[in-house]
Write a protein that holds these residues in place. Structure first.
Motif, PDB file in Angstrom:
ATOM      1  N   THR A 288       0.793  -1.098  -0.145  1.00 28.01           N
ATOM      2  CA  THR A 288       0.019  -0.042   0.144  1.00 28.01           C
ATOM      3  C   THR A 288       0.978   1.126  -0.113  1.00 28.01           C
ATOM      4  OG1 THR A 288      -1.731   1.149   1.006  1.00 28.01           O
ATOM      5  CG2 THR A 288      -0.134   0.231   2.438  1.00 28.01           C
ATOM      6  N   GLN A 289       0.243   2.422   0.224  1.00 28.96           N
ATOM      7  CA  GLN A 289       1.134   3.580   0.431  1.00 28.96           C
ATOM      8  C   GLN A 289       0.359   4.243   1.685  1.00 28.96           C
ATOM      9  OE1 GLN A 289       0.208   5.669  -3.255  1.00 28.96           O
ATOM     10  NE2 GLN A 289       2.421   5.330  -3.896  1.00 28.96           N
ATOM     11  N   ALA A 290       1.474   4.942   2.460  1.00 32.84           N
ATOM     12  CA  ALA A 290       1.019   5.530   3.665  1.00 32.84           C
ATOM     13  C   ALA A 290       1.189   7.158   3.559  1.00 32.84           C
ATOM     14  CB  ALA A 290       1.802   4.961   4.909  1.00 32.84           C
ATOM     15  N   ASP A 291       0.114   7.649   4.015  1.00 31.88           N
ATOM     16  CA  ASP A 291       0.216   9.250   4.127  1.00 31.88           C
ATOM     17  C   ASP A 291       0.610   9.618   5.643  1.00 31.88           C
ATOM     18  OD1 ASP A 291      -0.226  11.981   4.404  1.00 31.88           O
ATOM     19  OD2 ASP A 291      -2.299  11.875   3.741  1.00 31.88           O
ATOM     20  N   GLU A 292       1.710  10.029   5.765  1.00 35.68           N
ATOM     21  CA  GLU A 292       2.416  10.011   7.064  1.00 35.68           C
ATOM     22  C   GLU A 292       2.896  11.726   7.331  1.00 35.68           C
ATOM     23  OE1 GLU A 292       6.132   8.034   6.774  1.00 35.68           O
ATOM     24  OE2 GLU A 292       5.171   6.166   7.231  1.00 35.68           O
ATOM     25  N   SER A 293       1.816  12.587   6.658  1.00 32.13           N
ATOM     26  CA  SER A 293       2.028  13.886   6.402  1.00 32.13           C
ATOM     27  C   SER A 293       1.821  14.592   7.869  1.00 32.13           C
ATOM     28  CB  SER A 293       0.930  14.727   5.560  1.00 32.13           C
ATOM     29  OG  SER A 293      -0.104  14.291   5.800  1.00 32.13           O
ATOM     30  N   MET A 294       0.850  14.030   8.702  1.00 31.43           N
ATOM     31  CA  MET A 294       0.568  14.653  10.112  1.00 31.43           C
ATOM     32  C   MET A 294       1.801  14.322  11.116  1.00 31.43           C
ATOM     33  SD  MET A 294      -1.858  16.597  10.478  1.00 31.43           S
ATOM     34  CE  MET A 294      -2.005  16.540  12.313  1.00 31.43           C
ATOM     35  N   LEU A 295       2.710  13.211  10.841  1.00 33.78           N
ATOM     36  CA  LEU A 295       3.789  12.927  11.630  1.00 33.78           C
ATOM     37  C   LEU A 295       4.925  13.238  10.933  1.00 33.78           C
ATOM     38  CD1 LEU A 295       2.770   9.017  12.148  1.00 33.78           C
ATOM     39  CD2 LEU A 295       2.437  10.837  13.723  1.00 33.78           C
ATOM     40  N   THR A 296       5.146  13.312  10.162  1.00 32.23           N
ATOM     41  CA  THR A 296       6.437  13.847   9.436  1.00 32.23           C
ATOM     42  C   THR A 296       6.733  14.996   8.694  1.00 32.23           C
ATOM     43  OG1 THR A 296       6.558  12.370   7.272  1.00 32.23           O
ATOM     44  CG2 THR A 296       7.022  11.054   9.378  1.00 32.23           C
ATOM     45  N   GLY A 297       5.383  15.569   8.326  1.00 38.04           N
ATOM     46  CA  GLY A 297       5.364  16.652   7.269  1.00 38.04           C
ATOM     47  C   GLY A 297       5.374  16.437   5.968  1.00 38.04           C
ATOM     48  N   GLU A 298       5.671  14.971   5.427  1.00 35.20           N
ATOM     49  CA  GLU A 298       5.962  14.441   4.274  1.00 35.20           C
ATOM     50  C   GLU A 298       4.535  14.582   3.574  1.00 35.20           C
ATOM     51  OE1 GLU A 298       7.189  14.023   0.977  1.00 35.20           O
ATOM     52  OE2 GLU A 298       8.952  13.715   2.208  1.00 35.20           O
ATOM     53  N   ALA A 299       4.730  15.543   2.287  1.00 31.47           N
ATOM     54  CA  ALA A 299       3.447  15.532   1.526  1.00 31.47           C
ATOM     55  C   ALA A 299       2.832  14.401   0.798  1.00 31.47           C
ATOM     56  CB  ALA A 299       3.276  16.681   0.589  1.00 31.47           C
ATOM     57  N   MET A 300       4.049  13.687   0.284  1.00 29.47           N
ATOM     58  CA  MET A 300       3.765  12.480  -0.763  1.00 29.47           C
ATOM     59  C   MET A 300       3.712  11.145   0.125  1.00 29.47           C
ATOM     60  SD  MET A 300       3.487  14.125  -3.457  1.00 29.47           S
ATOM     61  CE  MET A 300       3.674  12.607  -4.544  1.00 29.47           C
ATOM     62  N   PRO A 301       2.431  10.425  -0.371  1.00 22.87           N
ATOM     63  CA  PRO A 301       2.456   9.038   0.394  1.00 22.87           C
ATOM     64  C   PRO A 301       3.706   8.376  -0.180  1.00 22.87           C
ATOM     65  CG  PRO A 301       0.584   9.676  -1.037  1.00 22.87           C
ATOM     66  CD  PRO A 301       1.579  10.693  -1.390  1.00 22.87           C
ATOM     67  N   VAL A 302       4.073   7.411   0.964  1.00 25.33           N
ATOM     68  CA  VAL A 302       5.071   6.547   1.068  1.00 25.33           C
ATOM     69  C   VAL A 302       4.927   5.049   0.714  1.00 25.33           C
ATOM     70  CG1 VAL A 302       7.143   5.795   2.748  1.00 25.33           C
ATOM     71  CG2 VAL A 302       6.053   8.175   2.777  1.00 25.33           C
ATOM     72  N   PRO A 303       5.669   4.617  -0.130  1.00 21.88           N
ATOM     73  CA  PRO A 303       5.288   3.031  -0.441  1.00 21.88           C
ATOM     74  C   PRO A 303       5.448   2.197   0.746  1.00 21.88           C
ATOM     75  CG  PRO A 303       6.260   4.310  -2.166  1.00 21.88           C
ATOM     76  CD  PRO A 303       6.439   5.042  -1.042  1.00 21.88           C
ATOM     77  N   LYS A 304       4.659   1.210   0.895  1.00 22.13           N
ATOM     78  CA  LYS A 304       4.978   0.049   2.059  1.00 22.13           C
ATOM     79  C   LYS A 304       4.696  -1.209   1.393  1.00 22.13           C
ATOM     80  CE  LYS A 304       5.382   3.486   5.255  1.00 22.13           C
ATOM     81  NZ  LYS A 304       6.762   3.484   5.778  1.00 22.13           N
ATOM     82  N   ASP A 305       5.594  -1.925   1.484  1.00 22.67           N
ATOM     83  CA  ASP A 305       5.624  -3.353   1.018  1.00 22.67           C
ATOM     84  C   ASP A 305       6.023  -4.382   2.266  1.00 22.67           C
ATOM     85  OD1 ASP A 305       5.085  -2.970  -1.890  1.00 22.67           O
ATOM     86  OD2 ASP A 305       6.932  -1.998  -1.835  1.00 22.67           O
TER      87      ASP A 305
END
Length: 782
Positions: A288-305
């Protein structure tokens, strides 16, 4: 609930037989800086209390106990708060009370509305005078309207003022109580001594309106203060209530819903698309992809395998995944983030301690000024009522509310907005120091570079098989987690070289140098060129090639074997091959370096690599301008000494000398922790998970929640802006009093206008701090 936390301390901390305990306690009824001072004094007098910090903006206290019976100490602490005239409360109950409503209206607004309804008829004659109308309510009606405001709505001022008098101190409530009581008493006296049918001018509107304005100002102030805690509430809201537990792990497809509090490490939970991850864990099935923006400020989703870590509170994307729980409760990343932000918002900045000292003597000084105002006007021939009204105006406008809010409101807003963009500021002192940073030192690997070196060249000695060399090196590094070891293993895997994990025996890691052990009976050493020199290894024909690889920016290691000596000669080390490793600069690292240099900062890169490799990477990053410095071949244990040396160097710009550097150190691993602690401001890049990132986060004053070098400039920027807001707030807080007290004493301000100005001062200070919520970090151009 009250929060009990075990905290480290210099006297022993987590490794002491009796670790310190921190108690977080809500305190109701505080209104000004004098209240803060009185509560702190009361708490510090209690047995077992080693430190106490009270924050007006959060209406809370952090108390550190040196040991003893926690239950008894908590009871004593609560009793001390109550005896000081305030209400000890659980933090979560204060939030609930703040949101409580009655008939659709905020419950804490009701006293304000009552005051407005009762005071409005008293103000009506003043409005009529503006239009040439002379309306005057009968004295008994004015009395009936003003008295409930004075003694019912204003009862809180009497209670708090009485406790202040008992403690031989003063506070805002005491000033309001004395001032409004004087106006009410004067009006009642004039009414009582007036002849029957005589229309006398009364001042009931002054007492009633001042109390109403103060209540309105405190309500507006409370509403504004709650906006400064939106970051904390948003982080709390990230944690889901329930999780889909797979009782038999991935072998069972049916999930049962359980409360998140029931999860245990090792459980497997299913996370559906669009849901939040219930806990920190590792993906064991699905992608999947994870939206971590509220934790890290990273705007783009991060791939998770499969095998990737996920953080509790982050938002799942389009895929359903099964996650094995790794950390729960206080050990989770989200809980640690919330804890860091709460600690920073509750901490007291060094400048606030000076403000508290001023506030401790402020109220007594104001009382003396009011007395002199009364006597001065009476001495120059004014009537007693006129002199008294001028004294009342002095008392009302001098309330030190804004003084107590100036610093904590700005710190709360600054740390809150920083956390929303992935910058966790550990304490207020770090925030205040960071704006003075003039030197930024970077650890190279993992901070400015990707931290994932690749094995680029294997140069075998004459007569040595390259594949055999690589297989031996991989066997030697099979159990190591060092980045270079992983690069060797990846290279062996990519060339389909089988590596037996038990092929090496007696493996030992030599700190900062390399690894040695026995492979197929031969004693091998794999490490840096400097270690090889220490071992007396002669590279022979490989020496020129090693220098050429270093000049090209590669990190060069040598695989050598020991030839047993005899009675006449000692054992010798013979080189088998050179292994050259290369790393890549992080995306945006060069732009971050350029941005920091544009701010006038001196930049230093600290690396354990050889000078050639370090210089080559510095050139790729643009760290070759005058004033930049590259410090190479630094052992992990020596990084702290390098930071101390940078701090002690005097400025030499323009030929001038004098003063020390303020150094920020940026690192990402456990070996950077001593250097982070030694710096004036330590910044840890928490782009990895596990013990390494944990140690760096605890050693650093600022944690950057993603591995983006641009966040370094952002952290320094929010520090400067927050300190600027603190200074603006302190200026306006003092300016209100410095300008308002003389104007009131000279008769230019009525009590009503003084009350409005006092209320406005608190609201304006908090509102100015809230402007920080619009801050956004600088971004690199794509």
């Amino acid at each position: 609930m009250n929060t009990l936390t075990t905290v480290p301390s210099e006297s022993g901390g987590l490794f002491s037989s009796v670790p310190p305990i921190r108690i977080d306690l809500g305190i109701g009824g505080m209104t000004c800086a004098s209240c803060v001072t009185r509560v702190e004094k009361a708490l510090k007098k209690q047995p077992g209390v080693s430190d106490a910090t009270v924050n007006l903006a959060t209406e809370s206290a952090q108390v550190v106990l040196g040991g003893g019976d926690t239950a008894e100490s908590l009871a004593r602490i609560k009793r001390a708060v109550r005896d000081a005239g305030y209400e000890p409360r659980a933090l979560d109950s204060m939030d609930a009370d703040a949101e409580a409503r009655w008939m659709g209206l905020p419950r804490d607004l009701l006293p304000v509305l009552a005051g407005v309804l009762l005071s409005a008829p008293l103000v009506l004659p003043m409005v009529g005078d503006l239009f040439g109308r002379h309306w005057m309510l009968p004295a008994w009606i004015q009395f009936m309207l003003a008295t409930p405001v004075q003694f019912v709505l204003g009862a809180r001022f009497y209670r708090a003022g009485w406790h202040a008098l008992k403690a031989f101190t003063g506070n805002m409530e005491l000033l309001v109580a004395i001032g409004t009581t004087a106006a009410w008493t004067l009006s009642t006296w004039l009414w009582w001594r007036a002849e029957a049918g005589e229309m006398v001018h009364l001042y009931y509107e002054a007492s009633a309106v001042v109390i109403t304005l103060v209540l309105l100002g405190k309500w507006l102030e409370a509403r504004a203060k709650r906006q400064t805690t939106t970051a904390i509430r948003a982080l709390h809201a990230l944690r889901p209530e329930n999780a889909h537990l797979l009782p038999d792990g991935v072998r069972r497809t049916e999930a049962i819903d359980v409360a998140v509090d029931e999860l245990l490490p090792g459980d497997v939970v299913r996370v559906l698309p669009g849901e939040r991850f219930a806990a920190d864990g590792t993906v064991v099935q699905g992608h999947t992809q994870a939206d971590e923006s509220m934790l890290t400020g990273e705007a783009m989703p991060v791939p998770k395998d499969v095998g990737d870590g996920v953080t509790g509170g982050s938002l799942n994307g389009e895929g359903a995944v099964d996650v094995r729980v790794r950390a729960i409760g206080a050990q989770s990343v989200l809980a640690r983030i919330i804890g860091l932000v709460q600690d920073a918002q509750a901490a007291k900045a060094p400048v606030q301690r000076l403000v508290d000292q001023v506030a401790a003597v402020f109220v007594p000084v104001v009382l003396v000024i009011a007395l002199f105002t009364l006597l001065g006007w009476w001495w120059v021939g004014a009537s007693l009522e006129e002199a008294l009204l001028h004294a009342v105006a002095v008392l009302v406008i001098a309330c030190p509310c804004a003084l107590g809010l100036a610093t904590p409101a700005a710190i709360m807003a600054g740390t809150g907005v920083a956390a929303r963009h992935g910058i966790l500021i550990k304490d207020a002192q770090a925030l205040e120091i960071a704006h003075k940073v003039d030197t930024v030192a970077f650890d190279k690997t993992g901070t400015l570079t990707e931290g994932h070196p690749r094995l680029q060249v294997v140069e075998a000695a004459e007569g040595v098989d390259e594949m055999a060399v690589l297989q031996a090196a991989a066997a030697l590094q099979a159990q190591s987690a060092h980045p270079l070891a992983r690069a060797v293993l990846e290279a062996a895997a990519s060339r389909a070289i089988g590596v037996a994990t038990d092929a090496a025996q007696d493996v030992q890691a030599v700190s900062g140098r390399g690894t040695q052990g026995r492979v197929n009976g031969a004693l091998l050493a794999l490490g840096s060129l400097r270690w090889m020199q220490e071992l007396g290894t002669s590279l022979g024909p490989l020496d020129a090639r090693a220098r050429a690889l270093q000049a090209a920016g590669a990190t060069v290691s040598v695989l050598a074997s020991q030839t047993p000596g005899d009675a006449a000669a000692a054992a010798q080390w013979s080189p088998l091959a050179l292994l050259a490793f290369g790393d890549e600069p992080k995306a945006g690292a060069a732009e971050a370096i350029a941005g920091l240099r544009a701010q006038g900062l001196r930049l230093v890169m600290v690396s354990g690599d050889n000078r050639g490799a370090a210089q080559a990477m510095a050139a790729r990053l643009g760290m070759n301008a005058p004033g930049d410095e590259v410090i190479a071949e630094v052992l992990p244990g020596d990084k702290a000494a390098v930071v101390r040396r940078l701090k002690s160097r005097t400025h030499d710009a323009g030929g001038e000398r004098g003063g020390l550097h303020t150094v920020a150190m940026v690192g990402d691993g456990v070996n950077d922790a001593p250097a982070l602690a030694a710096a004036d401001v330590g910044m840890a890049m928490s782009h990895s998970e596990g013990a390494s990132a944990d140690v760096a986060m605890h050693a650093a004053a600022i944690t950057l929640m993603r591995g983006d070098p641009m966040l370094v400039a952002a952290a320094l920027d929010i520090s400067r802006r927050t300190v600027r807001k603190i200074r603006q707030n302190l200026f306006w807080a003092f300016a209100y009093n410095v300008a308002g007290i003389p104007l009131a004493a000279l008769g230019y301000l009525s009590p009503v206008v003084a009350g409005a100005a006092m209320a406005l001062s608190s609201v304006s200070v908090v509102s100015n701090a809230l402007l920080l919520k619009r801050w956004k970090p600088p971004v690199r151009p794509d």
